[in-house]
Design a protein around this motif. Sequence first.
Motif, PDB file in Angstrom:
ATOM      1  N   ALA A 101       0.831  -1.214   0.000  1.00 59.96           N
ATOM      2  CA  ALA A 101       0.000   0.000   0.000  1.00 59.96           C
ATOM      3  C   ALA A 101       0.858   1.254   0.000  1.00 59.96           C
ATOM      4  O   ALA A 101       0.564   2.220  -0.725  1.00 59.96           O
ATOM      5  CB  ALA A 101      -0.931  -0.006   1.214  1.00 59.96           C
ATOM      6  N   SER A 102       1.930   1.273   0.777  1.00 60.19           N
ATOM      7  CA  SER A 102       2.754   2.485   0.839  1.00 60.19           C
ATOM      8  C   SER A 102       3.527   2.713  -0.459  1.00 60.19           C
ATOM      9  O   SER A 102       3.648   3.851  -0.920  1.00 60.19           O
ATOM     10  CB  SER A 102       3.696   2.443   2.046  1.00 60.19           C
ATOM     11  OG  SER A 102       4.569   1.352   1.972  1.00 60.19           O
ATOM     12  N   VAL A 103       4.046   1.643  -1.070  1.00 60.44           N
ATOM     13  CA  VAL A 103       4.750   1.792  -2.347  1.00 60.44           C
ATOM     14  C   VAL A 103       3.790   2.281  -3.430  1.00 60.44           C
ATOM     15  O   VAL A 103       4.099   3.217  -4.185  1.00 60.44           O
ATOM     16  CB  VAL A 103       5.421   0.458  -2.762  1.00 60.44           C
ATOM     17  CG1 VAL A 103       5.870   0.488  -4.212  1.00 60.44           C
ATOM     18  CG2 VAL A 103       6.599   0.150  -1.853  1.00 60.44           C
ATOM     19  N   THR A 105       0.839   3.840  -3.091  1.00 65.85           N
ATOM     20  CA  THR A 105       0.373   5.197  -2.800  1.00 65.85           C
ATOM     21  C   THR A 105       1.456   6.216  -3.117  1.00 65.85           C
ATOM     22  O   THR A 105       1.173   7.267  -3.705  1.00 65.85           O
ATOM     23  CB  THR A 105      -0.063   5.312  -1.326  1.00 65.85           C
ATOM     24  OG1 THR A 105      -1.090   4.347  -1.082  1.00 65.85           O
ATOM     25  CG2 THR A 105      -0.584   6.697  -1.008  1.00 65.85           C
ATOM     26  N   THR A 106       2.691   5.918  -2.749  1.00 65.29           N
ATOM     27  CA  THR A 106       3.794   6.832  -3.064  1.00 65.29           C
ATOM     28  C   THR A 106       3.933   7.010  -4.563  1.00 65.29           C
ATOM     29  O   THR A 106       4.118   8.138  -5.043  1.00 65.29           O
ATOM     30  CB  THR A 106       5.115   6.302  -2.456  1.00 65.29           C
ATOM     31  OG1 THR A 106       4.961   6.217  -1.037  1.00 65.29           O
ATOM     32  CG2 THR A 106       6.283   7.202  -2.791  1.00 65.29           C
ATOM     33  N   ALA A 107       3.839   5.935  -5.314  1.00 64.63           N
ATOM     34  CA  ALA A 107       3.952   6.022  -6.775  1.00 64.63           C
ATOM     35  C   ALA A 107       2.826   6.866  -7.365  1.00 64.63           C
ATOM     36  O   ALA A 107       3.071   7.738  -8.220  1.00 64.63           O
ATOM     37  CB  ALA A 107       3.955   4.625  -7.383  1.00 64.63           C
ATOM     38  N   ILE A 108       1.609   6.638  -6.914  1.00 61.59           N
ATOM     39  CA  ILE A 108       0.466   7.402  -7.439  1.00 61.59           C
ATOM     40  C   ILE A 108       0.605   8.881  -7.109  1.00 61.59           C
ATOM     41  O   ILE A 108       0.428   9.749  -7.981  1.00 61.59           O
ATOM     42  CB  ILE A 108      -0.867   6.829  -6.894  1.00 61.59           C
ATOM     43  CG1 ILE A 108      -1.143   5.464  -7.516  1.00 61.59           C
ATOM     44  CG2 ILE A 108      -2.022   7.792  -7.168  1.00 61.59           C
ATOM     45  CD1 ILE A 108      -2.312   4.726  -6.896  1.00 61.59           C
ATOM     46  N   VAL A 109       0.940   9.188  -5.862  1.00 61.65           N
ATOM     47  CA  VAL A 109       1.079  10.591  -5.456  1.00 61.65           C
ATOM     48  C   VAL A 109       2.243  11.248  -6.197  1.00 61.65           C
ATOM     49  O   VAL A 109       2.151  12.411  -6.606  1.00 61.65           O
ATOM     50  CB  VAL A 109       1.240  10.697  -3.920  1.00 61.65           C
ATOM     51  CG1 VAL A 109       1.602  12.098  -3.497  1.00 61.65           C
ATOM     52  CG2 VAL A 109      -0.040  10.243  -3.233  1.00 61.65           C
ATOM     53  N   ALA A 110       3.338  10.532  -6.408  1.00 58.82           N
ATOM     54  CA  ALA A 110       4.486  11.088  -7.133  1.00 58.82           C
ATOM     55  C   ALA A 110       4.121  11.374  -8.588  1.00 58.82           C
ATOM     56  O   ALA A 110       4.519  12.415  -9.138  1.00 58.82           O
ATOM     57  CB  ALA A 110       5.668  10.131  -7.053  1.00 58.82           C
ATOM     58  N   VAL A 111       3.365  10.479  -9.223  1.00 61.40           N
ATOM     59  CA  VAL A 111       2.947  10.705 -10.609  1.00 61.40           C
ATOM     60  C   VAL A 111       2.056  11.940 -10.696  1.00 61.40           C
ATOM     61  O   VAL A 111       2.226  12.788 -11.581  1.00 61.40           O
ATOM     62  CB  VAL A 111       2.240   9.453 -11.182  1.00 61.40           C
ATOM     63  CG1 VAL A 111       1.502   9.771 -12.470  1.00 61.40           C
ATOM     64  CG2 VAL A 111       3.244   8.328 -11.388  1.00 61.40           C
ATOM     65  N   VAL A 112       1.104  12.050  -9.781  1.00 59.32           N
ATOM     66  CA  VAL A 112       0.216  13.219  -9.771  1.00 59.32           C
ATOM     67  C   VAL A 112       1.021  14.501  -9.540  1.00 59.32           C
ATOM     68  O   VAL A 112       0.815  15.507 -10.227  1.00 59.32           O
ATOM     69  CB  VAL A 112      -0.900  13.054  -8.707  1.00 59.32           C
ATOM     70  CG1 VAL A 112      -1.658  14.351  -8.508  1.00 59.32           C
ATOM     71  CG2 VAL A 112      -1.843  11.932  -9.106  1.00 59.32           C
ATOM     72  N   GLY A 119       5.511  19.882  -5.876  1.00 58.98           N
ATOM     73  CA  GLY A 119       5.369  19.008  -4.723  1.00 58.98           C
ATOM     74  C   GLY A 119       5.945  17.624  -4.874  1.00 58.98           C
ATOM     75  O   GLY A 119       5.689  16.761  -4.029  1.00 58.98           O
ATOM     76  N   LEU A 120       6.755  17.390  -5.904  1.00 60.61           N
ATOM     77  CA  LEU A 120       7.308  16.058  -6.097  1.00 60.61           C
ATOM     78  C   LEU A 120       8.253  15.678  -4.960  1.00 60.61           C
ATOM     79  O   LEU A 120       8.216  14.551  -4.474  1.00 60.61           O
ATOM     80  CB  LEU A 120       8.023  15.953  -7.446  1.00 60.61           C
ATOM     81  CG  LEU A 120       8.607  14.583  -7.787  1.00 60.61           C
ATOM     82  CD1 LEU A 120       7.510  13.517  -7.817  1.00 60.61           C
ATOM     83  CD2 LEU A 120       9.348  14.631  -9.109  1.00 60.61           C
ATOM     84  N   SER A 125       9.531  12.329  -0.440  1.00 60.24           N
ATOM     85  CA  SER A 125      10.107  12.207   0.905  1.00 60.24           C
ATOM     86  C   SER A 125       9.094  11.639   1.898  1.00 60.24           C
ATOM     87  O   SER A 125       9.424  10.763   2.705  1.00 60.24           O
ATOM     88  CB  SER A 125      10.652  13.551   1.395  1.00 60.24           C
ATOM     89  OG  SER A 125       9.626  14.509   1.465  1.00 60.24           O
ATOM     90  N   THR A 126       7.857  12.096   1.824  1.00 58.00           N
ATOM     91  CA  THR A 126       6.824  11.572   2.715  1.00 58.00           C
ATOM     92  C   THR A 126       6.530  10.112   2.388  1.00 58.00           C
ATOM     93  O   THR A 126       6.483   9.254   3.281  1.00 58.00           O
ATOM     94  CB  THR A 126       5.531  12.401   2.609  1.00 58.00           C
ATOM     95  OG1 THR A 126       5.838  13.764   2.877  1.00 58.00           O
ATOM     96  CG2 THR A 126       4.478  11.907   3.569  1.00 58.00           C
ATOM     97  N   GLY A 127       6.350   9.828   1.113  1.00 60.53           N
ATOM     98  CA  GLY A 127       6.107   8.449   0.704  1.00 60.53           C
ATOM     99  C   GLY A 127       7.284   7.550   1.018  1.00 60.53           C
ATOM    100  O   GLY A 127       7.114   6.400   1.446  1.00 60.53           O
ATOM    101  N   GLY A 128       8.494   8.060   0.830  1.00 60.87           N
ATOM    102  CA  GLY A 128       9.697   7.289   1.151  1.00 60.87           C
ATOM    103  C   GLY A 128       9.760   6.935   2.617  1.00 60.87           C
ATOM    104  O   GLY A 128      10.204   5.829   2.983  1.00 60.87           O
ATOM    105  N   LEU A 129       9.316   7.849   3.474  1.00 59.41           N
ATOM    106  CA  LEU A 129       9.285   7.571   4.907  1.00 59.41           C
ATOM    107  C   LEU A 129       8.319   6.419   5.212  1.00 59.41           C
ATOM    108  O   LEU A 129       8.660   5.490   5.953  1.00 59.41           O
ATOM    109  CB  LEU A 129       8.883   8.822   5.685  1.00 59.41           C
ATOM    110  CG  LEU A 129       8.738   8.667   7.191  1.00 59.41           C
ATOM    111  CD1 LEU A 129      10.084   8.331   7.825  1.00 59.41           C
ATOM    112  CD2 LEU A 129       8.169   9.934   7.802  1.00 59.41           C
ATOM    113  N   PHE A 130       7.142   6.472   4.613  1.00 58.85           N
ATOM    114  CA  PHE A 130       6.168   5.386   4.818  1.00 58.85           C
ATOM    115  C   PHE A 130       6.692   4.060   4.279  1.00 58.85           C
ATOM    116  O   PHE A 130       6.522   3.015   4.905  1.00 58.85           O
ATOM    117  CB  PHE A 130       4.820   5.722   4.177  1.00 58.85           C
ATOM    118  CG  PHE A 130       3.976   6.643   4.995  1.00 58.85           C
ATOM    119  CD1 PHE A 130       3.265   6.169   6.076  1.00 58.85           C
ATOM    120  CD2 PHE A 130       3.891   7.992   4.686  1.00 58.85           C
ATOM    121  CE1 PHE A 130       2.480   7.010   6.847  1.00 58.85           C
ATOM    122  CE2 PHE A 130       3.116   8.847   5.453  1.00 58.85           C
ATOM    123  CZ  PHE A 130       2.417   8.363   6.533  1.00 58.85           C
ATOM    124  N   VAL A 131       7.328   4.095   3.114  1.00 61.23           N
ATOM    125  CA  VAL A 131       7.891   2.869   2.534  1.00 61.23           C
ATOM    126  C   VAL A 131       8.986   2.321   3.441  1.00 61.23           C
ATOM    127  O   VAL A 131       9.051   1.105   3.701  1.00 61.23           O
ATOM    128  CB  VAL A 131       8.420   3.127   1.109  1.00 61.23           C
ATOM    129  CG1 VAL A 131       9.226   1.944   0.599  1.00 61.23           C
ATOM    130  CG2 VAL A 131       7.262   3.422   0.165  1.00 61.23           C
TER     131      VAL A 131
END
Length: 161
Positions: A101-103, A105-112, A119-120, A125-131
């Motif tokens: 889920a974290s990988v 979600t991070t990918a989707i948010v990064a693409v957006v 905001g990339l 960085s936020t997604g990387g922390l969750f991952v």
Amino acid sequence: MNEEEPRLSAAELIERLEPSLAPRRRVRAVAALLAGLAGTVFLAALWGSEPGPLPGRTNLAFALFTAFCLAWAGYGGWLLGRRVPLFATDRVIAAWIALAASVTTTAIVAVVAAQRGSGLGVALSTGGLFVAVSAALAVRAHARRAALLRRKRELTGGAES
């Protein structure tokens, strides 16, 4: 009177050491089940109430998030239904769901964020922390499971049950 105390087999001893579902695990299982079901209902209602046709990427994101909610609900239901010692299998499964889920979600948010042009760095960085946290939990869960299975082999003399 010389009564002999009943001897427990290794399997019975292991079962007594780790009950199939301790109260804390039962609470976690119910929380996962309810959160997964609530998330699924919320996302389905939100997805279904969107006006007009949605872009394919949006439909994909809704589908993925709904699938993750269903995975948590399924995990909670599976955990509640277990009647045997789990030897930390539940932790391994939860860690892998969290990592996936974290990988994703991070990918989707990064693409957006990349498509919007802003905001990339924050997204990565936020997604990387969750991952990183979910990966650490997965490593820890696998280590705990391996230790428990090693201990089980010691107690049972190497026999697998």
